[in-house]
Scaffold this active site. Structure first.
Site, mmCIF file in Angstrom:
data_model
loop_
_atom_site.group_PDB
_atom_site.id
_atom_site.type_symbol
_atom_site.label_atom_id
_atom_site.label_comp_id
_atom_site.label_asym_id
_atom_site.label_seq_id
_atom_site.Cartn_x
_atom_site.Cartn_y
_atom_site.Cartn_z
ATOM 1 N N GLU A 90 90.579 15.910 30.987
ATOM 2 C CA GLU A 90 91.274 17.124 30.906
ATOM 3 C C GLU A 90 90.214 18.350 31.241
ATOM 4 O O GLU A 90 88.887 18.202 30.692
ATOM 5 C CB GLU A 90 91.878 17.539 29.731
ATOM 6 C CG GLU A 90 93.099 16.606 29.575
ATOM 7 C CD GLU A 90 93.690 16.752 28.201
ATOM 8 O OE1 GLU A 90 95.001 16.608 28.097
ATOM 9 O OE2 GLU A 90 93.036 16.514 27.089
ATOM 10 N N CYS A 104 86.240 25.164 31.309
ATOM 11 C CA CYS A 104 85.945 24.311 30.399
ATOM 12 C C CYS A 104 85.762 22.943 30.916
ATOM 13 O O CYS A 104 87.084 22.381 31.259
ATOM 14 C CB CYS A 104 86.630 24.574 29.312
ATOM 15 S SG CYS A 104 86.229 23.420 27.799
ATOM 16 N N CYS A 111 84.564 10.286 23.447
ATOM 17 C CA CYS A 111 83.487 10.725 22.706
ATOM 18 C C CYS A 111 82.984 9.734 21.775
ATOM 19 O O CYS A 111 83.884 9.214 20.820
ATOM 20 C CB CYS A 111 83.485 12.019 22.088
ATOM 21 S SG CYS A 111 81.895 12.717 21.510
ATOM 22 N N CYS A 115 83.104 12.964 15.294
ATOM 23 C CA CYS A 115 83.530 14.329 14.430
ATOM 24 C C CYS A 115 84.717 14.212 13.840
ATOM 25 O O CYS A 115 85.808 14.064 14.681
ATOM 26 C CB CYS A 115 83.307 15.414 15.076
ATOM 27 S SG CYS A 115 81.431 15.677 16.106
ATOM 28 N N CYS A 118 87.877 16.735 15.094
ATOM 29 C CA CYS A 118 88.008 16.779 16.433
ATOM 30 C C CYS A 118 89.022 15.580 17.205
ATOM 31 O O CYS A 118 88.711 14.462 16.814
ATOM 32 C CB CYS A 118 86.687 16.633 17.300
ATOM 33 S SG CYS A 118 86.533 16.662 19.022
ATOM 34 N N CYS A 334 89.622 24.268 22.121
ATOM 35 C CA CYS A 334 88.717 23.052 21.879
ATOM 36 C C CYS A 334 89.028 22.102 20.869
ATOM 37 O O CYS A 334 89.958 22.591 19.700
ATOM 38 C CB CYS A 334 87.533 24.091 21.285
ATOM 39 S SG CYS A 334 86.858 25.216 22.542
HETATM 40 N N1 SAH Z 1 80.757 17.763 22.232
HETATM 41 C C1 SAH Z 1 80.260 18.976 22.267
HETATM 42 C C2 SAH Z 1 81.163 19.779 23.415
HETATM 43 C C3 SAH Z 1 82.357 19.615 23.213
HETATM 44 S S1 SAH Z 1 83.454 20.185 21.694
HETATM 45 C C4 SAH Z 1 80.108 19.806 20.932
HETATM 46 O O1 SAH Z 1 80.726 19.160 19.937
HETATM 47 O O2 SAH Z 1 79.661 20.825 20.886
HETATM 48 C C5 SAH Z 1 83.597 21.858 21.870
HETATM 49 C C6 SAH Z 1 83.772 22.677 20.523
HETATM 50 O O3 SAH Z 1 84.949 22.508 19.987
HETATM 51 C C7 SAH Z 1 82.592 22.144 19.579
HETATM 52 O O4 SAH Z 1 82.153 23.120 19.002
HETATM 53 C C8 SAH Z 1 83.460 21.457 18.598
HETATM 54 O O5 SAH Z 1 83.038 21.309 17.572
HETATM 55 C C9 SAH Z 1 84.946 22.193 18.619
HETATM 56 N N2 SAH Z 1 86.025 21.543 17.975
HETATM 57 C C10 SAH Z 1 86.129 20.413 17.876
HETATM 58 N N3 SAH Z 1 87.484 20.114 17.086
HETATM 59 C C11 SAH Z 1 88.090 21.298 16.904
HETATM 60 C C12 SAH Z 1 89.114 21.662 16.132
HETATM 61 N N4 SAH Z 1 89.897 20.785 15.949
HETATM 62 N N5 SAH Z 1 89.626 23.053 16.394
HETATM 63 C C13 SAH Z 1 88.724 23.772 16.588
HETATM 64 N N6 SAH Z 1 87.475 23.623 17.456
HETATM 65 C C14 SAH Z 1 87.168 22.385 17.488
HETATM 66 FE FE1 SF4 Z 2 82.340 14.695 20.273
HETATM 67 FE FE2 SF4 Z 2 84.207 16.300 19.397
HETATM 68 FE FE3 SF4 Z 2 82.177 15.913 17.803
HETATM 69 FE FE4 SF4 Z 2 81.997 17.484 20.239
HETATM 70 S S1 SF4 Z 2 83.271 17.773 18.328
HETATM 71 S S2 SF4 Z 2 80.389 15.878 19.582
HETATM 72 S S3 SF4 Z 2 83.514 16.479 21.545
HETATM 73 S S4 SF4 Z 2 83.572 14.375 18.541
#
Ligand code: SAH
Ligand code: SF4
Length: 343
Positions: A90, A104, A111, A115, A118, A334
């Protein structure tokens, strides 16, 4: 067959030279591909017929298949692409308040970082994207919307620094002035902090805009929600960020998802002030987006509390913005990019 959209200008020049063609042909081809959006060698009529024939025998022009486009109430447009092997990714086009656009892009199918908050992290990992698959997201979306330029943020699915070579290549390709010509100033790479790659990035692409997914300034807490912190602890990442060359009048963005009761207390604000006071940075507070894959364990901090938290930091001279997540009604915000079929 060689995937021509995965080649930097320099690589294409070298390849053409080795086949006996003139070096300047590479610039011409870049312009056909990226400026004129021609995706068939036979239509590059400024090239001799023989050359077109040889090119189409040795190179292919990658194209993604569009599966669906959804448009949110706030104008964010989510694109679901199908790749050659059937994997789904996406990308999102986000209209900005100033009339400009941000795209974006994703760098991986899923991934590996896991996290806890996420959706992409919860769906698991399938594979890295090639450079062309990253570039193609931009090329397609620009074309689809009749845009010449946009800001590019590497904040879609995946961890860009976990797919280092292809991520850097995709940036170099998009930056090429004979191609898309998107300057470094318009690109932002977001990372959870893969230390060795971050150090390498400092050499390969200094002065790129950086966003660092912080989410807690207290290392033990960060480990609880971001497993990567065990491997590359916050203190070490901060040390590298501190001397990362950044563009003039720019700051490193710290992304901070606000999770109720977890990272939104006075103690958390204090820890943030501590680390941000001596780093050229700004804080972007993001209300947690909910998603089925995350479950109900995490709740977003209320907007009222986020405002209070922000004020506490501003009082100490920290730059703080609060992100109004675009596209949350279509799961395009995000951390909500997850193609369930892809896992
Ligand atoms: N992997 C990279 C880039 C993609 S994530 C990273 O983690 O930086 C893009 C952003 O969305 C990151 O800052 C991530 O922490 C945030 N994000 C992840 N899960 C989220 C959620 N449930 N609500 C809001 N932001 C979130
Ligand atoms: Fe991966 Fe989501 Fe963590 Fe970014 S925030 S590193 S996309 S698991």
């Amino acid at each position: 067959m060689i995937d021509i959209l995965s080649l930097t200008l320099k690589e294409l020049e070298e390849m053409l030279l080795s086949k006996g063609y003139e070096k300047y042909r590479a610039k011409q081809i870049f312009s056909f591909l990226y400026k004129q959006n021609i995706d068939n060698f036979n239509l590059m009529t400024a090239l001799k017929k023989d050359m077109r024939k040889q090119l189409s025998e040795e190179f292919f022009i990658y194209s993604v298949k569009i599966r669906s486009v959804s448009i949110g109430n706030d104008g964010a447009k989510k694109y679901l692409f199908e790749l050659l092997d059937g994997a789904l990714i996406e990308s999102v086009l986000i209209p900005m308040d100033n009339g400009k656009f941000t795209i974006c892009v994703s760098t991986q199918v899923g991934c590996t970082m896991g996290c806890k908050f996420c959706a992409t992290g919860r769906m698991g990992f399938k594979r890295n994207l090639t450079a062309s698959e990253i570039v193609e997201q931009t090329r397609y979306i620009l074309k689809d919307n009749g845009l010449k330029i946009a800001n590019i943020v590497y904040m879609g699915m995946g961890e860009p620094l976990d797919n280092y070579d292809n991520t850097v290549k995709s940036m170099l390709i998009m930056m090429e002035e004979f191609g898309l010509g998107i300057s470094k100033r318009r690109m932002t790479l977001s990372t959870c902090g893969i230390l060795p790659s971050l150090k390498q990035l400092k050499k390969d692409l200094p002065y790129i805009n950086l966003a660092f997914s912080l989410h807690s300034a207290i290392s033990e807490k960060r480990s609880m929600i971001m497993p990567i912190n065990e491997k590359y602890p916050l203190e070490d990442v901060l040390r590298v960020l501190k001397d990362f060359p950044i563009p003039r009048r720019r700051r490193i963005t710290f992304e901070y998802v606000m999770i109720k009761g977890l990272n939104d207390t006075r103690e958390d604000a204090k820890a943030l002030i501590n680390i941000m006071s001596n780093l050229k940075s700004k804080l972007n507070l993001i209300p947690l987006n909910k998603h089925d894959l995350i479950g109900t364990k995490f709740e977003p901090t209320s907007m009222n509390e986020i405002e209070k938290f922000a004020q506490r930091l501003r009082n100490k001279g920290i730059f703080v913005t609060i992100r109004k997540s675009k596209g949350s009604d279509i799961n395009a915000a995000c951390g909500m990019l997850a193609t369930t079929k892809a896992s």
